[in-house]
Structure formats: structure tokens, C-alpha cells
Design an enzyme around this catalytic site. Structure first.
Site, short mmCIF file in Angstrom:
data_model
loop_
_atom_site.label_atom_id
_atom_site.label_comp_id
_atom_site.label_asym_id
_atom_site.label_seq_id
_atom_site.Cartn_x
_atom_site.Cartn_y
_atom_site.Cartn_z
N ASP A 1 1.67 4.04 2.75
CA ASP A 1 0.60 4.86 2.15
C ASP A 1 1.17 6.02 1.32
O ASP A 1 1.26 5.90 0.10
CB ASP A 1 -0.36 5.37 3.24
CG ASP A 1 -1.75 5.68 2.72
OD1 ASP A 1 -2.05 5.37 1.55
OD2 ASP A 1 -2.57 6.22 3.50
N ASP A 2 1.52 7.13 1.98
CA ASP A 2 2.05 8.32 1.29
C ASP A 2 3.25 8.82 2.10
O ASP A 2 3.15 9.82 2.82
CB ASP A 2 0.96 9.40 1.22
CG ASP A 2 -0.26 8.91 0.46
OD1 ASP A 2 -0.19 8.85 -0.78
OD2 ASP A 2 -1.26 8.57 1.10
N HIS B 1 1.08 4.81 -2.48
CA HIS B 1 0.65 5.62 -3.62
C HIS B 1 1.90 6.31 -4.13
O HIS B 1 2.53 7.09 -3.39
CB HIS B 1 -0.38 6.67 -3.21
CG HIS B 1 -1.60 6.08 -2.60
ND1 HIS B 1 -2.74 5.83 -3.32
CD2 HIS B 1 -1.86 5.66 -1.33
CE1 HIS B 1 -3.65 5.30 -2.52
NE2 HIS B 1 -3.14 5.17 -1.31
N GLU C 1 -11.13 3.17 6.06
CA GLU C 1 -10.06 4.09 6.52
C GLU C 1 -10.76 5.12 7.42
O GLU C 1 -10.51 5.18 8.62
CB GLU C 1 -9.38 4.77 5.34
CG GLU C 1 -8.30 5.76 5.74
CD GLU C 1 -7.66 6.49 4.54
OE1 GLU C 1 -8.20 6.43 3.43
OE2 GLU C 1 -6.60 7.14 4.75
N HIS D 1 -9.61 0.72 -1.20
CA HIS D 1 -9.57 1.36 0.11
C HIS D 1 -10.97 1.24 0.71
O HIS D 1 -11.97 1.55 0.04
CB HIS D 1 -9.24 2.85 -0.03
CG HIS D 1 -7.79 3.15 -0.30
ND1 HIS D 1 -7.08 2.58 -1.31
CD2 HIS D 1 -6.93 3.99 0.35
CE1 HIS D 1 -5.84 3.05 -1.29
NE2 HIS D 1 -5.72 3.91 -0.29
N HIS E 1 0.86 -1.20 0.00
CA HIS E 1 0.00 0.00 0.00
C HIS E 1 0.88 1.24 0.00
O HIS E 1 1.27 1.76 1.04
CB HIS E 1 -0.91 -0.04 1.24
CG HIS E 1 -1.96 1.04 1.27
ND1 HIS E 1 -3.12 0.92 2.00
CD2 HIS E 1 -2.02 2.26 0.69
CE1 HIS E 1 -3.86 2.02 1.86
NE2 HIS E 1 -3.20 2.86 1.07
#
Ligand code: ADE
Ligand code: ZN
Length: 344
Positions: free
Chosen positions: A285-286, A27, A207, A204, A25
Site C-alpha cells: 500500500d504505502d 501507491h 477498506e 479501492h 497494490h
């Protein structure tokens, strides 16, 4: 399960850093560091509404998912040429290799780029060249195309059509962006078409959104993994389903902290998910926006929650088992993991 030897607390951080792992996961647009955003802005003559790197970093004070997404889409506006996408992905892959990531399944958001007039081919060409080159630094990298859920299903169908000429360069599709108000059902038909194409399916869910969105991702979209999924803990029947079907959850602790899903890391429910027998994993994630790549997520989560070496083994093993790698590659990854723990 492989017997995990007791590991003294002071040796756990080194083990977390050294153990091989998969990232499921990430991005890729969320790996754009402020320095690279400004370098690409200069290279491409794109004006940014921030004075410089420090000014941009100061804006990274998020209160929820939407407050982050607004800045994340602005950051991606500097990406124009194939080489820009390559450079972004390569920077991430080097960080992943340093964190002993053996396999990375990388999300990208083509609609963020095609809406600005960048061709699908430009996006996929740059990203897929970086993934191919990553083998040289020991990372098996694959791409997963995400549909933006705040846009329509019709726009998702258009995006799929633009991407299908490059079908051999991505392994699956996902669903991201603003969750609440955009339930999985909105994308039922486009996911059915992706399934017919033999693409892997993820979404997703849970969340910020309710357990009902996780149920719908499983039963309507027929996804193989749930991205985040931490809100599932509110629904005992859902927890049972996730455990019984061994549905991987790609949990992102530092993201959850920065987007205020949990008030602090010590209150994160990763232990509850693991102890309930779920196939939970840890991911970034980011990472450029949330303050840490894979090993930072592991180290800070373990320090805050008191997870131990058994949990570390379980998380790394789950990451390989939950990946879309071929069986022979999974076997290789787990053998390496076992060797690292046997020597711990
Ligand atoms: N896009 C990038 N990061 C995301 C996240 N954490 N949730 C939803 N969409 C995203
Ligand atoms: Zn995400």
C-alpha cells in the site's frame, strides 16, 4: 495446484523472503521515505511544516484513513520535476527487487500533482522511465492511474483527458483516497469511458467502506480487482461472488494495522479470505508510511496469524494470476515460484 512440501516453521521466514511475488497494490507517492521527502524539498526549495525527518516520522501516528491521507498529500508536495518522480519510483523499485518482486503494478495519483501546477507529462515521464529501467534489476513494472474519489467525476474526466496522450504508458485506472461517503457509483461514467479505451479497471473498496461499495465496484464500475476488500467478510453472498469469479483482492495487512482497520495483526482476516477460496494477495500500500515493504508485510503477517507454507504458495501464486501480465509472463513467474518451493 503444485504440491507444497511441509516446511519447518523456522525455515518459513526465509522462504517468504526468497519466493518470487507480484505487488499489485502500491501507491508510489506512499513509497516516499522521509529522507527523500527532505532531500527533494531542499532540491526544489519547498518549505515543509516539519523540522526534520524525525519530526515528520513522529507525525505518522494514524487513527484512520483520513488522518493518513492528510500527511500523505503534504509529503507529495515536494515532487515537481520529472527527475523527482523518477527518483521516487526508482527507490521503490530497488526495494521491490530486493524483496523478490518480479512484477509491480504501481498506482499513481496525478491529481495530487496537477492541482499544484505540475504537468501530467512530467509525472508520467518520470515514473514511466523508472518502470522501463526496472527491467535491468529484474522487475516488470507497469503504471495504473488512480482517480481521487474525494474530487468530482468531472475532475476525473479532465484528468483522463490529460492522460490519454500518454495512453501507452499506463495499463489501467483505479480509484483511491477517502472512501466513506464517496461510493463507486460516483465514477460510473468515467470508468465506462476507461473501459472503452481498453484500460484495466480496479478500485479501492471495502477498506473502511461497507460491502455495498465492493458490490458497486464489481457491478457498476466493472472492475477486475478489488483493492483491500477486507470488509467483504461481513457479507457471505459477496464472499461467494468473489470466490466464484476469482476476483483478486489486494490486501495490505500493515496498512490495515496502521490505519486501525484491525486492532492487531493477529486479528487480521487474511486467513479467512484465503480459506474461503478467494484470490487474496499481500501488498504494501504505502510502505514508507506503514512500516514495511513487501517482505515485511509477509513476515509480520505470517508471524502474527500462523499462516503456513501452503498459504505462502497460494498468496504468491494468486499475485501472479491476479496480475495484468501477459499469459506467457505469468507462466514464467509461476514456473519460478514452483522451482523455489520444490527446493524448499
Ligand atoms: N491512497 C494511498 N493509500 C490509500 C489507501 N490505503 N486507501 C485509499 N487511498 C489511498
Ligand atoms: Zn491503497
Amino acid at each position: 495446484m503444485h504440491p507444497v512440501p511441509p516446511v519447518p516453521a523456522e525455515r518459513l521466514p526465509a522462504l517468504l523472503a526468497a519466493m518470487p511475488k507480484a505487488e499489485l497494490h502500491i501507491h508510489i507517492e506512499g513509497s516516499l521515505e522521509p529522507e527523500l521527502i527532505f532531500a527533494l524539498a531542499r532540491r526544489n526549495g519547498v518549505a515543509l511544516p516539519y523540522a526534520g525527518v524525525e519530526d515528520l516520522r513522529r507525525a505518522y501516528a494514524f487513527t484512520n484513513l483520513q488522518s493518513f491521507l492528510d500527511i500523505y498529500y503534504a509529503g507529495a508536495s515536494v515532487l515537481l520535476q520529472s527527475q523527482d518522480f523518477y527518483d521516487m519510483a526508482w527507490a521503490y523499485l530497488e526495494r521491490a527487487a530486493a524483496d523478490q518482486v518480479r512484477r509491480a503494478e504501481i498506482f499513481f495519483d496525478p491529481q495530487t500533482h496537477t492541482a499544484r501546477g505540475v504537468a501530467m507529462e512530467t509525472v508520467i515521464d518520470g515514473l514511466s522511465r523508472a518502470c522501463r529501467d526496472a527491467k535491468r534489476i529484474g522487475v516488470d513494472a507497469e503504471l495504473i492511474l488512480c482517480f481521487l474519489r474525494h474530487l468530482s467525476e468531472e475532475e476525473a474526466f479532465d484528468t483522463l483527458e490529460q492522460a490519454l496522450p500518454f495512453r501507452d504508458r499506463f495499463i489501467g485506472v483505479g480509484l483511491d483516497s477517502s472512501e466513506v461517503g464517496h461510493p463507486p457509483e460516483k465514477f460510473a461514467r468515467v470508468f465506462a469511458k476507461c473501459r472503452q479505451q481498453g484500460l484495466h479497471l480496479v478500485a479501492h473498496a471495502g477498506e473502511e467502506g461497507p460491502p455495498a461499495y465492493v458490490w458497486a465496484a464489481l457491478d457498476v464500475l466493472k472492475v477486475e480487482r478489488i483493492d483491500h476488500g477486507v470488509q467483504s467478510a461481513q457479507d457471505p453472498a459477496l464472499m461467494k461472488r468473489l470466490a466464484q469469479d476469482r476476483i483478486p483482492l489486494t490486501v495490505c495487512p500493515l496498512s490495515n494495522l496502521k490505519l486501525c482497520v484491525f486492532p492487531d495483526l493477529a486479528q487480521h482476516n487474511i486467513r479467512q479470505l484465503l480459506d474461503a477460496g478467494l484470490c487474496a494477495t499481500i501488498n504494501s500500500d504505502d510502505p514508507a508510511y506503514f512500516g514495511g515493504y513487501m517482505n515485511a508485510n509477509f513476515l509480520q503477517t505470517f508471524a502474527a496469524t500462523g499462516l503456513d507454507a501452503q498459504h505462502a504458495y497460494r498468496l504468491a501464486r494468486n499475485s501472479f494470476e491476479g496480475s495484468f501480465a501477459e499469459a506467457s509472463a505469468k507462466k514464467r513467474y509461476v514456473e519460478e515460484l514452483d522451482a523455489v518451493f520444490a527446493a524448499a
